[in-house]
Motif scaffolding. Sequence first.
Motif, PDB file in Angstrom:
ATOM      1  N   MET A  41       0.837  -1.201   0.000  1.00 17.34           N
ATOM      2  CA  MET A  41       0.000   0.000   0.000  1.00 17.34           C
ATOM      3  C   MET A  41       0.868   1.245   0.000  1.00 17.34           C
ATOM      4  N   SER A  42       1.788   1.218   0.921  1.00 20.48           N
ATOM      5  CA  SER A  42       2.616   2.412   1.017  1.00 20.48           C
ATOM      6  C   SER A  42       3.410   2.579  -0.272  1.00 20.48           C
ATOM      7  N   TYR A  43       3.737   1.484  -0.830  1.00 19.65           N
ATOM      8  CA  TYR A  43       4.448   1.559  -2.096  1.00 19.65           C
ATOM      9  C   TYR A  43       3.586   2.259  -3.145  1.00 19.65           C
ATOM     10  N   ASN A  44       2.343   1.811  -3.099  1.00 19.02           N
ATOM     11  CA  ASN A  44       1.421   2.421  -4.055  1.00 19.02           C
ATOM     12  C   ASN A  44       1.342   3.913  -3.868  1.00 19.02           C
ATOM     13  N   TYR A  47       4.101   5.442  -5.280  1.00 21.17           N
ATOM     14  CA  TYR A  47       3.981   5.366  -6.727  1.00 21.17           C
ATOM     15  C   TYR A  47       3.093   6.477  -7.247  1.00 21.17           C
ATOM     16  N   GLN A  48       1.985   6.628  -6.489  1.00 20.67           N
ATOM     17  CA  GLN A  48       1.060   7.670  -6.928  1.00 20.67           C
ATOM     18  C   GLN A  48       1.718   9.038  -6.871  1.00 20.67           C
TER      19      GLN A  48
ATOM     20  N   LEU B  85     -11.962   0.922  -9.484  1.00 16.22           N
ATOM     21  CA  LEU B  85     -11.957  -0.498  -9.149  1.00 16.22           C
ATOM     22  C   LEU B  85     -11.908  -1.372 -10.398  1.00 16.22           C
ATOM     23  N   ARG B  86     -11.750  -0.743 -11.553  1.00 14.70           N
ATOM     24  CA  ARG B  86     -11.627  -1.556 -12.754  1.00 14.70           C
ATOM     25  C   ARG B  86     -10.450  -2.527 -12.619  1.00 14.70           C
ATOM     26  N   SER B  87     -10.541  -3.683 -13.244  1.00 16.97           N
ATOM     27  CA  SER B  87      -9.477  -4.681 -13.056  1.00 16.97           C
ATOM     28  C   SER B  87      -8.150  -4.168 -13.602  1.00 16.97           C
ATOM     29  N   MET B  93      -2.122  -0.905 -10.194  1.00 21.75           N
ATOM     30  CA  MET B  93      -1.737  -0.556  -8.845  1.00 21.75           C
ATOM     31  C   MET B  93      -1.246  -1.777  -8.075  1.00 21.75           C
ATOM     32  N   GLY B  94      -1.328  -2.914  -8.693  1.00 22.03           N
ATOM     33  CA  GLY B  94      -0.832  -4.122  -8.064  1.00 22.03           C
ATOM     34  C   GLY B  94      -1.713  -4.627  -6.942  1.00 22.03           C
TER      35      GLY B  94
END
Lengths: 513, 327
Positions: A41-44, A47-48, B85-87, B93-94
């Motif tokens: 999550m934090s990675y995300n 990333y964002q 929430l699209r696949s 986003m992993g």
Amino acid sequence: MKRNAVGSVFPGLGVRASHGITGARVGVRAGAWRATARRRMSYNYNYQFQAPRSKSTILSRIAFVAFGVAVFSGYVYYAWWPRHTFPSSVAKILRKGLWAESEKGENDYQLALKHYLEALQHCDEIGLDSLSDEYTGIQLKVGEMFERLDMMEDAAFVYNEIATLYLKVLTASPKSDDGRRIRSVDHRAHLIQKDLRLAIKLVELNRNNPQLSKAILMTHLLIAQDEVKKKLGNQSTIQSLTADANSPSMTVTDYKTTIGVDANGTVKSIQKNPSAWEPFSDEFFNAMDLLSATCMFTGDLAMATKVKISMTEWMLIADVDPQKVLLSQCNLASLLYLQAEKFESQEIALRRKFVEDAKHDYDQLKTSAGDEDTKSTIAEIESTISKQDKSTFDGILLNKNQCINLALKTYSSVLEFAKSLPSGVAVDDAAVSEIVALATYGLGVVNLHLSDYEKAERYLREARVRSRSCGYDDLISEIERELSKLFEEKKSSSGSKEKYNNGSEMRVQVGKA
Amino acid sequence: MGVYIPPGSDGGEGDSSNSGNGNGGGGGTIITIPNPSSFIPRNPSIGLKLWGPLVPASDNSPALYMLTGLQIFLGVLGFHKARQLRSSNLMRMGVPNIWQRKVNKWACALGGAYLVFQSGLEITRLSLPYDPWFEEARYYRKLAIKNGDSPSWWFGATGYYIPMSFNEWNQKVEKWISNQANAIEGEEQSKGDGYSFRLQRLGRAPSPVLTKLAQKGKYAEIHNSLHDNNRSRISQLLQQDLKNVNELNKGQRLDSILEGNSSVKYNENYLKPHIQLGNHEMDTDEAFEMVWLNFDPWDELKSETDYDIRLIPRWRWQDEEDDTASL
């Protein structure tokens, strides 16, 4: 109050906007998945943030939202900000008028009149539309003050000015300048509503001139009726009032067809269309009612009955309150009875004429009825009557009987209709029971006329009980009088053959609804 | 009309509001405990039903638009979330695309679609030129103000009425539209010549009633002369009779009228009671408008001209012609 609410648009939008952005992110983060995937999550997140929005896009977004809010609030301000009905300068003068007129200003109608006149002058100066309710409202105030100060002529002039303005505009062709002052179909209906109120007011002022009253009501009703007809379109079953005005008397079949509509509880089969009468339904039927009464006063019973029949029929289409329909129906029955009496007096007059044409004494013949002599004289007289006279006489007799029968039927239909009403909702029960008492009384009177004393007594007594229970005191005295007539009549019919002829007619009770 | 008693005070069953007339029943001093459900606003709507009692009064367009706007916003938000929430987005986003997220996605998309669709319906309603609910709510708001209550800006005069059902609303709108169509057609008929000719061929000639009336009545001329006459009368009155009428000599004038020494006298047949300002204030324009609304001359004229005519027949005693009954 409104100011606050409109102001709250801004904070509201602001809160929503911020929710929108955070909400989306929380949504991604939330759920059972959160605990196991914290690292990722934090990675995300990183990333964002690694794909950052430049400052300028955020700023442009804010600017965009601000612009939207500004446009929206501008529109709100333009469309719904409470606008004053009166310009401030007029309001200032009117305020003084209201004050002077009220108990605070010791009911100084003279001073109030002065202020209202000033306001009117000022309205002319600033060019307020003379067709607007505000302008005419001030005129009405002026008229009222004139009336209070017993300057009736001035009052009449003021009311007539408004009325003719309405007539002028409403009858103008849509292309003309006057016609264009009517903004829409609804505006037209609105004007008609006001016009009808004024018409009734004018009739009130011309109380002593029924012919004029009739003309006023006819004119204004024609316009309203035209509008209703237009709206009903092809569904329209409405006959024009003008056609009736020229026809000297109605035929019996006319009564039949129209009353049949509601005599047997077939009311529901009528296709209702109240919106064709909106918003002037009340005014329209008040004016019709008044027209019918005025016709009665001028002795034009046929017209009065005709108006009443149309009125009752339209009331059903316009879906007015049931007690009003009942009252109208009840009045119709009374009118029919009155008409029957008129036919009867014509009948008697003809009889007298026949007898006197044959050089016999009418009164003498009458007192000696039953003698063999008289019978032969009558047979002799009969043979002298011309065919034409005979057919006129038969016509009158037929009309009389029809009217009596219809009166009975109509009164009964009132009782039946009242019984079929659902109780409670939208029904003024007190008014309904008064009308039921009146209809029962009417049945008693008609039966008394038919010399059916037992029935008459039963109905009259029932009417008495009913009016007692609903406190309809006005009717009780009428019932008592009819009952005493009844008892005397009973006595005299068994004993001496003394008859009275006190030319009584209809009593018209006019009350404020 | 009698005194109006809010139906909320008799158990909330109230009166159906078909014609907008309050039916004040018998008064009396019976104190009934109001049904608590009558306090819950039940404002009608087409597309805002989701909001339940929060729906604003039908005559409050700003509030209705605001709520509709909010609903659209929430709908768009739903779309936005569904999009996130699209696949493909989740994969980028992993984030694993487990079933809860799939359900969430569809719920958001459908919910958003529902909200936006409903808002569309509501906007359609709001843009109708005639709205029976609006008329109804406005009528009762006015009535409430007249009764001395201050109905809420948002919810309207809640205790006063139960809004008409959707069916009734629907019927009214339908009738209104067909009536308008008929009326406009009628107007068209009396407008262009070519058109009326065409209609005449169709057997629908324009109704000549009004044209005839206009020709016969010469209302324009009469009105003009009445108008001029009245205007000169106004200036005459203001410059002469009423010139010296003011607050200062009020007592003197009123006294002389009462004593009968004045040229002015009151009309004794005029029975309408004078207006009672009571505690009303008229300092601001808003306050004045309130008072004027309260004593609106047109409303007063309406109650003045509301008649109830009853014909009471009497039996006429007269000779019955037994002897010539054979005729």
